[in-house]
Design a protein around this motif. Structure first.
Motif, short mmCIF file in Angstrom:
data_model
loop_
_atom_site.label_atom_id
_atom_site.label_comp_id
_atom_site.label_asym_id
_atom_site.label_seq_id
_atom_site.Cartn_x
_atom_site.Cartn_y
_atom_site.Cartn_z
N ASP A 33 0.87 -1.18 0.00
CA ASP A 33 0.00 0.00 0.00
C ASP A 33 0.91 1.22 0.00
N GLY A 34 0.60 2.26 0.80
CA GLY A 34 1.45 3.44 0.82
C GLY A 34 2.65 3.31 1.74
N SER A 72 -8.30 1.43 -2.77
CA SER A 72 -7.34 1.95 -3.75
C SER A 72 -5.90 1.68 -3.35
N THR A 74 -4.16 3.01 -0.85
CA THR A 74 -3.42 4.22 -0.45
C THR A 74 -3.13 4.23 1.05
N SER A 135 -5.08 11.76 0.60
CA SER A 135 -5.11 10.95 -0.62
C SER A 135 -6.49 10.95 -1.27
N ALA A 138 -7.49 9.72 -4.71
CA ALA A 138 -7.32 8.32 -5.09
C ALA A 138 -8.02 7.33 -4.15
N CYS A 139 -8.17 7.69 -2.87
CA CYS A 139 -8.65 6.70 -1.90
C CYS A 139 -10.15 6.45 -2.05
#
Lengths: 468, 392
Positions: A33-34, A72, A74, A135, A138-139
């Motif tokens: 993930d991030g 997503s 993130t 985020s 995108a999230c």
């Protein structure tokens, strides 16, 4: 046909061959993930409906394959990382805004809807969705539910759980149900509230009913530069203590604000040590009154400069500097480790000074970025993973910072969750009794520990005492 | 309809500190003695009847403010803290809970939390469940368990404290609660508008709130003096904003305005603005659709009973105050038909006379929720000794 082939064929039977991924190369994007945590899934599926999700869960149960729900990807705690393989069920294809009811100011969403899209669509009715993680472009809302996400504007509006009325979920048994209802006054167990923030360990959220708010009549944004971090922290406490609740109070220290300025030319003074970004929203009359009050309070702390955004373009530039700061830190070193702790607002100044002492002790650079109004710190430890030993040093420093947060009345995570990354720190905050209580809750929802295993709970004794 | 059963309160224990609460709970659990928890006793008849004889643990001596720093906008209190004491402490710093609880002289914050009750008077839809950020309670071993914390933003572990909100003490006694608190708005005014029919009032209320978030409380009720319907709006904020909103109503609805009053900053009113008389019963009806309330109100209007009602146009619930008399059984039986027909949920909220204890809940929660509820109860209260029967 071996078990793998048989399982794969059944996945295809449920969602179609276009939405099953088993090729290692194609699954790389799903291994992290991030964060820096990694784990390769065995299978990735992208179902298109709650019924397909339910069938996938039942199938994975039959084969004893762990399930990891994913939005997503993130997240910032390793929550969606399949640390021991398994089946990823991604809700990305379930991305429709099903309904917006302007009269009730609610929206019904599929779990894969991108956070920012909610406010974009709601703006047609003069409404918006308040929680705004950095985020948010995108999230997904499903990921937000799993993590109980926050964001800069949660100071005034609250976090995800405060804006979710109901959720449709697929339980670890494969059963589909709704938690919550439109009326908050209902009695009985608040399963909605328990599920939100459970980090994908209780099941998969597939639909969400959110509350929308009216767009403010006016917004004003301040960019205020201070000579030192203490003045900025104390100004934050004074503003809140005066009875004003801005929609956001964000802080960047010298390292962070310099990187942000280089990346955006937002107008942060060169001699600034710490910057506050303060946003107020409401009726025009409120804004004027609060603007004067905030200036009066801030002036007591000898600011270098108080800038008011002259227009939307400048306001967006201020926010670009803040929201783009993590990317801008790449100018200093290639890697960063983002810590997420919360302390009582009045402890901010002391805790930040301790963070800086720890950074010196470890010989690493820390850029402090904060949702200061909430007391939510994001010390960003900058390092180069090619330098031997630095990755471990960064992780150890992150752990020490969390210890300082807890010692000062704070907690391990303000908005990123525990996930995989912080689970070993849980005993800092919680006793064995506390953790066992949570484990029992996990056991009620997921007795086979098949949903997102290896997250939240530290590797400690599972012995649970029985009542007499 | 279930009438009150014969289960008794065997004794009443009043621990005076945290360790005594632990000792009492542990001893009772170990001796398999059913127990429940009481603060001010204002909600003793909420929910279902107890299904066993019980010992009451009274939390009224646990009434200390544990931690309060106004600049953190967080307060931590013992569960038996009276609403008045807490409200007064916060008010001294120009803060409040964000919602207002009725019977504030007697009810406690722990009891309000256990019954999930926020009153209709809320500032910008702040509900008790949104304000609780931490809790310390005793589990069925008699050990203290901590959930959440004392900071306003926290996603460390599960929100276990949600389990204790609105579950009637079914998971054990609460020792302390941490709340987010809020600044008291500078100006507060109340305005009442008259409408010829209920639907017009409901529609205006909904439209008005959609474009003005500075309304913590609104209700539709019967006018005392006429056959019309009253829409009450409380408006809060800075003086310029409050006046701006009232002026806009004046412009469009001047002929409808019944009154405009400055609200007293220290006045903590209940839903109806007064405390119930001994012979009055307060009933709450929940519904997703406000349209469903029209037949209920029509039915009320055909009855000989003295009644009052209040409908919240936004949150989907109606409150009825009904004067107790010998015809009440027939009244409730007929009302129950209306409730079931319209798929509503009905609960007796307050019954000061204690002569009736009806259970009119038309529980339409699905089977999965019921199974989960049972699993929670079996896990956290294996011997069914915490508030037995109240939740299930």
């Amino acid at each position: 046909m071996n078990i793998n082939q048989s399982f794969k064929q059944k996945l295809i039977d449920i969602v179609g061959s276009d939405y099953v991924i088993v090729d290692k190369q194609d699954m790389i994007v799903y291994e992290s993930d991030g964060t820096h945590d990694k784990g390769m899934p065995d299978y990735v599926t992208l179902p298109g409906s709650v019924e397909e999700v339910s069938k996938l869960v039942i199938l994975a149960n039959d084969y004893g394959i762990p399930i990891i729900a994913r939005g997503s990807g993130t997240g910032l705690s390793g929550g969606a990382v399949p640390i021991s393989g398994g089946l990823i069920i991604s809700v990305n294809r379930m991305n429709k805004i099903l309904n917006i009811d302007p009269e009730k100011a609610t929206a019904v969403l599929e779990a894969g809807v991108i956070n920012l899209e909610i406010s974009k669509k709601a703006s047609e009715y003069g409404l918006f969705y308040a929680p705004d993680p950095s985020s948010q472009q995108a999230c997904s809302i499903g990921g937000n539910v799993a993590e109980n996400s926050g964001g800069p504007h949660c100071l005034a509006y609250g976090v995800t759980t405060n804006h979710i009325l109901a959720i449709e979920v697929v339980l670890p048994t494969g059963e589909i149900t709704w938690f919550g209802e439109m009326n908050k006054e209902s009695s009985g167990i608040d399963f909605r509230g328990l599920f939100i923030g459970s980090e994908g360990t209780f099941g998969i959220c597939t639909k969400v009913v959110v509350k929308l708010l009216k767009q403010p009549e006016e917004v004003q944004t301040f960019l205020i530069a201070f000579n030192n971090i203490n003045d900025a922290a104390n100004a934050t406490t004074s503003i809140i203590g005066s009875g004003i609740i801005p929609s956001a109070i964000e802080m960047m220290d010298r390292t962070a604000s310099k990187a942000a300025e280089e990346g955006t030319n937002a107008g942060i003074p060169e001699n600034s040590d710490t910057v506050l970004l303060i946003e107020i929203e409401g009726f025009k009359e409120d804004i004027k009154e609060q603007e004067l009050l905030i200036k009066d309070i801030v002036n007591e702390f000898d600011p270098i400069e108080i800038k008011l955004a002259a227009n939307t373009k400048e306001r967006d530039l201020f926010w670009k500097a803040r929201k783009g700061v993590l990317g801008a830190l790449g100018r200093i070193a290639p890697n960063y480790f983002l810590v997420d702790g919360t302390v009582p607002r009045t402890k901010l100044s002391f805790v930040l000074s301790e963070v800086n002492k720890l950074a010196k002790k470890y010989g690493l650079i820390v850029a402090n970025v904060l949702h200061a109004g909430d007391g939510n710190l994001h010390p960003c430890i900058i390092f180069d993973q090619q330098t031997p030993g630095d990755t471990q040093k960064a992780l150890s420093l992150g752990g020490d910072i969390l210890k300082v947060c807890v010692e000062n009345g704070g907690v391990l995570s303000g908005e990123h969750g525990i996930g995989y990354e912080k689970k070993e720190y849980m005993p800092l905050l919680f006793s064995e009794n506390d953790i066992n209580y949570m484990k029992e809750m996990k056991n009620i929802f997921d007795s086979k520990n098949n949903f997102n295993p290896g997250k939240i709970f530290p590797e400690m004794s599972d012995t649970i005492e029985q009542p007499k | 309809m279930n009438n009150q059963n014969d289960n008794k309160i065997l004794s009443n224990i009043s621990p005076s500190d945290k360790s005594e609460l632990k000792q009492a709970t542990k001893e009772l659990y170990n001796s398999k003695s059913p127990m429940s928890f009481i603060g001010g006793g204002t909600k003793i008849n909420f929910g279902n009847d107890f299904t066993k004889d019980i010992t009451l643990i009274n939390t009224s001596k646990l009434n200390n403010i544990i931690d309060y720093n106004p600049s953190d906008l967080v307060v931590t209190v013992e569960s038996g803290t009276q609403i008045r004491k807490l409200a007064d402490t916060l008010k001294a710093n120009n803060q409040f809970l964000g919602f207002r609880l009725p019977f504030y002289d007697t009810s406690t914050i722990g009891g309000s939390l256990a019954f999930g009750y926020s009153g209709t008077y809320r500032f910008n839809d702040i509900h008790l469940r949104d304000s609780v950020i931490g809790l310390e309670f005793l589990n069925h071993f008699g050990n203290y368990v901590q959930s959440g914390g004392r900071v306003v933003k926290n996603v460390s572990g599960y929100d276990v404290h949600k389990l204790f909100i609105g579950t009637y003490g079914s998971f054990g006694p609460i020792y302390s609660i941490s709340f987010k608190v809020y600044p008291i708005p500078k100006t507060r005014k109340k305005i009442e508008l008259l409408f010829d029919n209920m639907n017009d009032a409901l529609i205006f209320g909904k439209q008005f709130v959609l474009y003005n978030w500075n309304v913590p409380r609104l209700y539709v009720s019967k006018s005392d003096s006429t056959s019309k319907y009253k829409l009450g709006l409380d408006i809060v904020g800075t003086s310029s904003v409050v006046n701006k909103i009232i002026n806009s109503i004046n412009y469009d609805f001047s002929k409808n305005i019944l009154s405009t009053d400055e609200m007293l900053s220290d006045k903590y009113i209940d839903d109806f603005g007064y405390s119930l008389d001994a012979n009055e019963i307060l009933v709450k009806i929940n519904s997703y659709k406000n349209d469903f309330f029209a037949p209920i109100v029509s039915y009320l209007e055909t009855q000989k009973l003295k009644y009052d009602f209040m409908i919240n146009p936004i949150f989907g619930f109606a409150l009825l105050v009904i004067q107790d008399n010998k015809d009440l059984n027939n009244f409730f039986n007929n009302l129950e038909l209306q409730i079931i027909k319209n798929n509503m949920i009905m609960q007796i909220e307050w019954n000061n006379s204690h002569q009736h204890n009806f259970n009119l809940t038309n529980d339409n929660s699905d089977n999965i929720n019921k199974i989960l509820t049972k699993s929670f109860k079996n896990t956290y209260d294996k011997n069914n000794l915490f508030s037995p029967g109240k939740l299930l």
